[in-house]
Design an enzyme around this catalytic site. Structure first.
Site, PDB file in Angstrom:
ATOM      1  N   ASP A   1       3.227  -4.334   8.026  1.00 29.42           N
ATOM      2  CA  ASP A   1       2.023  -3.502   7.937  1.00 29.42           C
ATOM      3  C   ASP A   1       0.822  -4.431   8.130  1.00 29.42           C
ATOM      4  OD1 ASP A   1      -0.257  -2.216   7.089  1.00 29.42           O
ATOM      5  OD2 ASP A   1       0.622  -1.400   5.251  1.00 29.42           O
TER       6      ASP A   1
ATOM      7  N   LYS B   1     -10.204   0.110  10.848  1.00 23.57           N
ATOM      8  CA  LYS B   1     -10.370  -1.121  10.055  1.00 23.57           C
ATOM      9  C   LYS B   1     -10.650  -2.312  10.973  1.00 23.57           C
ATOM     10  CE  LYS B   1      -7.027   0.299   6.493  1.00 23.57           C
ATOM     11  NZ  LYS B   1      -7.819   0.814   5.374  1.00 23.57           N
TER      12      LYS B   1
ATOM     13  N   HIS C   1       0.880  -1.173   0.000  1.00 24.72           N
ATOM     14  CA  HIS C   1       0.000   0.000   0.000  1.00 24.72           C
ATOM     15  C   HIS C   1       0.916   1.222   0.000  1.00 24.72           C
ATOM     16  CE1 HIS C   1      -2.711   3.015   1.810  1.00 24.72           C
ATOM     17  NE2 HIS C   1      -3.720   2.242   1.450  1.00 24.72           N
TER      18      HIS C   1
ATOM     19  N   GLN D   1      -4.404  -4.897   7.271  1.00 24.04           N
ATOM     20  CA  GLN D   1      -5.425  -5.828   6.761  1.00 24.04           C
ATOM     21  C   GLN D   1      -5.354  -7.198   7.434  1.00 24.04           C
ATOM     22  OE1 GLN D   1      -7.763  -4.784   4.832  1.00 24.04           O
ATOM     23  NE2 GLN D   1      -6.912  -2.900   3.988  1.00 24.04           N
TER      24      GLN D   1
ATOM     25  N   CYS E   1      -4.740   2.598  -3.569  1.00 27.13           N
ATOM     26  CA  CYS E   1      -3.494   3.146  -3.000  1.00 27.13           C
ATOM     27  C   CYS E   1      -2.340   2.168  -3.199  1.00 27.13           C
ATOM     28  CB  CYS E   1      -3.648   3.499  -1.520  1.00 27.13           C
ATOM     29  SG  CYS E   1      -4.908   4.708  -1.209  1.00 27.13           S
TER      30      CYS E   1
HETATM   31  N1  7TS Z   1      -1.725  -0.411   4.930  1.00 21.56           N
HETATM   32  C1  7TS Z   1      -2.621  -1.178   4.307  1.00 21.56           C
HETATM   33  C2  7TS Z   1      -2.270  -2.580   3.958  1.00 21.56           C
HETATM   34  C3  7TS Z   1      -3.884  -0.666   4.003  1.00 21.56           C
HETATM   35  O1  7TS Z   1      -4.765  -1.455   3.388  1.00 21.56           O
HETATM   36  C4  7TS Z   1      -4.205   0.653   4.362  1.00 21.56           C
HETATM   37  C5  7TS Z   1      -5.516   1.283   4.017  1.00 21.56           C
HETATM   38  C6  7TS Z   1      -3.233   1.399   5.052  1.00 21.56           C
HETATM   39  C7  7TS Z   1      -2.010   0.849   5.296  1.00 21.56           C
HETATM   40  C8  7TS Z   1      -3.499   2.786   5.517  1.00 21.56           C
HETATM   41  O2  7TS Z   1      -4.377   2.779   6.579  1.00 21.56           O
HETATM   42  P1  7TS Z   1      -4.905   4.138   7.213  1.00 21.56           P
HETATM   43  O3  7TS Z   1      -5.926   3.715   8.200  1.00 21.56           O
HETATM   44  O4  7TS Z   1      -3.740   4.810   7.848  1.00 21.56           O
HETATM   45  O5  7TS Z   1      -5.479   4.939   6.075  1.00 21.56           O
HETATM   46  N2  7TS Z   1      -6.179   0.640   2.950  1.00 21.56           N
HETATM   47  C9  7TS Z   1      -7.279   1.082   2.310  1.00 21.56           C
HETATM   48  C10 7TS Z   1      -7.901   0.332   1.315  1.00 21.56           C
HETATM   49  O6  7TS Z   1      -7.509  -0.756   0.914  1.00 21.56           O
HETATM   50  N3  7TS Z   1      -8.960   1.009   0.871  1.00 21.56           N
HETATM   51  O7  7TS Z   1      -9.048   2.166   1.551  1.00 21.56           O
HETATM   52  C11 7TS Z   1      -8.001   2.226   2.457  1.00 21.56           C
END
Ligand code: 7TS
Length: 434
Positions: A228, A254, A150, A231, A392
């Site tokens: 990371d 999430k 990501h 997910q 992303c």
């Molecule tokens: N890392 C992964 C693997 C992600 O899927 C996401 C967000 C992030 C980091 C960033 O997370 P945040 O909470 O700091 O924004 N992924 C997604 C997605 O797949 N669709 O919208 C956001």
């Protein structure tokens, strides 16, 4: 039997998900329906149809327990943390500190001093990239990331390598979406790698990467590894000691919790080597006109008033998940993944991106001749929320030779009927666009 019904026997045959061995059984459909009723948004109608929410990779819905906890805090308990001697401040501090302990237990950290509260996964990785870069990276050093990161685990490292004159190298993957472990071993042989950044579960492909093995290999050449977990943490048990990662990051929103809060786990002895990320109140030891000394981790990295209510709400979300059991959630979501994969692959003209052996319930796909945005827009007319776009992960899109995909991502409150609804909607999309 329709695809919507799983017999108890089918529910309990799956005893291994991504290397975990479980003695417990999957959630039953009756249990799922009961849990789903805890989430008020899921009872909404969209475009006259009952909502099918399949964008859990982007953000998850919140149960009443979390919503009520936030209300309760703001209505009756609101106070600041770590700076008041009065009842409200003391109560807020106690509740806030308890969540740090709870998070440590949730991911099996050795100590709550290894848990840093941040704004989200993105901030957690930026914090590590910036401070690790300052402390440990010099010209000639190498950073490795995977082809499926990501942007949150790619762009911060790109900035660091540009600033510090390091090199950023990419661990390649197969067409199925599995990392090339031989190439990884080869890249590590340079003797210059200081940091490996790897996505635990791909938000596009669903691949569950072998992070424990990758950590072992990284450590053998003296490199640190950041996982990371945005997910993975909401969908499977996490044991940072078993993974032996140096850093692990995830977001509250999430994980069925509030936005604005996330977690950075770092091995204490590694966190100790890092300078502060931001400066201000709450992270200092002594301040004089000439200089400032800083607190030890984790407070060194938590400048200013933290997201108090959100941290407390995150604690409620984690408690909610623990009450269900992350093992049971993983087993159930595996049945959703299997059903969705079979059903999607049966649709003519559908390409499924990501067919790794170890996969979470993430299904990215395209329909021949139809743009991803049209799939998403028409699915919305059927009350189905899926994500479309590059997710992303533009370097990954380039690797897949597409500009965008449609993506359904599942949570434990999704039912087998939700998948049936998605499939019916996709057939409608095909008919409309022909
Ligand atoms: N890392 C992964 C693997 C992600 O899927 C996401 C967000 C992030 C980091 C960033 O997370 P945040 O909470 O700091 O924004 N992924 C997604 C997605 O797949 N669709 O919208 C956001």
């Amino acid at each position: 039997m329709t695809a919507s019904v799983l017999t108890p026997a089918q529910n309990s045959v799956i005893t291994s998900v991504s290397g975990f061995q479980f003695s417990t059984s999957s959630l039953t459909q009756a249990e799922v329906l009961q849990l789903k009723a805890d989430f008020p948004v899921l009872a909404e109608t969209v475009n006259g149809k009952s909502l099918v929410y399949l964008d859990n990779g982007a953000t998850t819905q919140k149960p009443w327990a979390v919503i009520n906890r936030l209300n309760q805090f703001y209505a009756h308990e609101n106070g600041t943390v770590r700076r008041g001697v009065y009842k409200l401040a003391e109560g807020a501090t106690t509740a806030f500190d308890a969540v740090r302990e709870q998070v440590a237990g949730f991911i099996n950290a050795k100590s709550s001093t290894e848990i840093v509260f941040v704004r989200g996964c993105t901030e957690a990785i930026n914090l590590v990239a910036t401070t690790f870069g300052k402390a440990h990276l010099q010209a000639g050093d190498e950073i490795l990331v995977t082809a499926m990161e990501h942007h949150a685990n790619f762009v911060p490292w790109q900035q660091v390598y540009l600033e510090r004159g390091c090199t950023l190298k990419v661990i390649p993957m197969s067409d199925a979406g599995e990392l090339d472990m031989q190439a990884y071993a080869h890249l590590l042989q340079s003797g210059k790698v200081k940091l490996v950044g790897v996505i635990h579960v791909s938000n596009v492909l669903g691949t569950i990467n072998p992070v424990a093995e990758m950590a072992k290999m990284a450590h053998a050449v003296g490199a640190k590894i950041l996982v990371d977990g945005a997910q993975s943490a909401p969908h499977m048990p996490i044991d940072v000691q078993a993974l032996d990662c140096d850093f692990f990051t995830f977001s509250g929103h999430k994980l069925y919790g509030p936005t604005g809060v996330g977690v950075l786990y770092g091995k204490y002895e590694v966190l100790e080597t890092l300078p502060p990320y931001q400066f201000g109140g709450d992270m200092i030891d002594v301040v004089s006109l000439e200089k400032t000394t800083f607190l030890a981790p984790p407070l060194r990295f938590e400048a200013g008033t933290p997201a108090i209510a959100q941290v407390i709400g995150l604690g409620t979300a984690i408690g909610y998940l623990q009450a269900i059991g992350l093992e049971r959630i993983a087993l159930y979501e595996e049945t959703l993944r299997q059903q969705a994969t079979d059903a999607l692959l049966a649709i003519e003209g559908l390409t499924l991106y990501g067919q790794a052996k170890h996969k979470a319930a993430v299904c990215s796909f395209l329909l021949e001749g139809i743009h991803a945005f049209d799939i998403g827009t028409l699915a919305d007319l059927e009350g189905i929320a899926i994500r479309t776009g590059h997710h992303c992960a533009q370097p990954l899109m380039k690797r897949l030779n597409v500009s965008a995909t449609a993506r359904a991502t599942f949570g434990f409150y999704n039912t087998h009927e939700d998948i049936d609804r998605l499939v019916v909607a996709l057939h409608k999309v095909i008919k409309l666009c022909k």
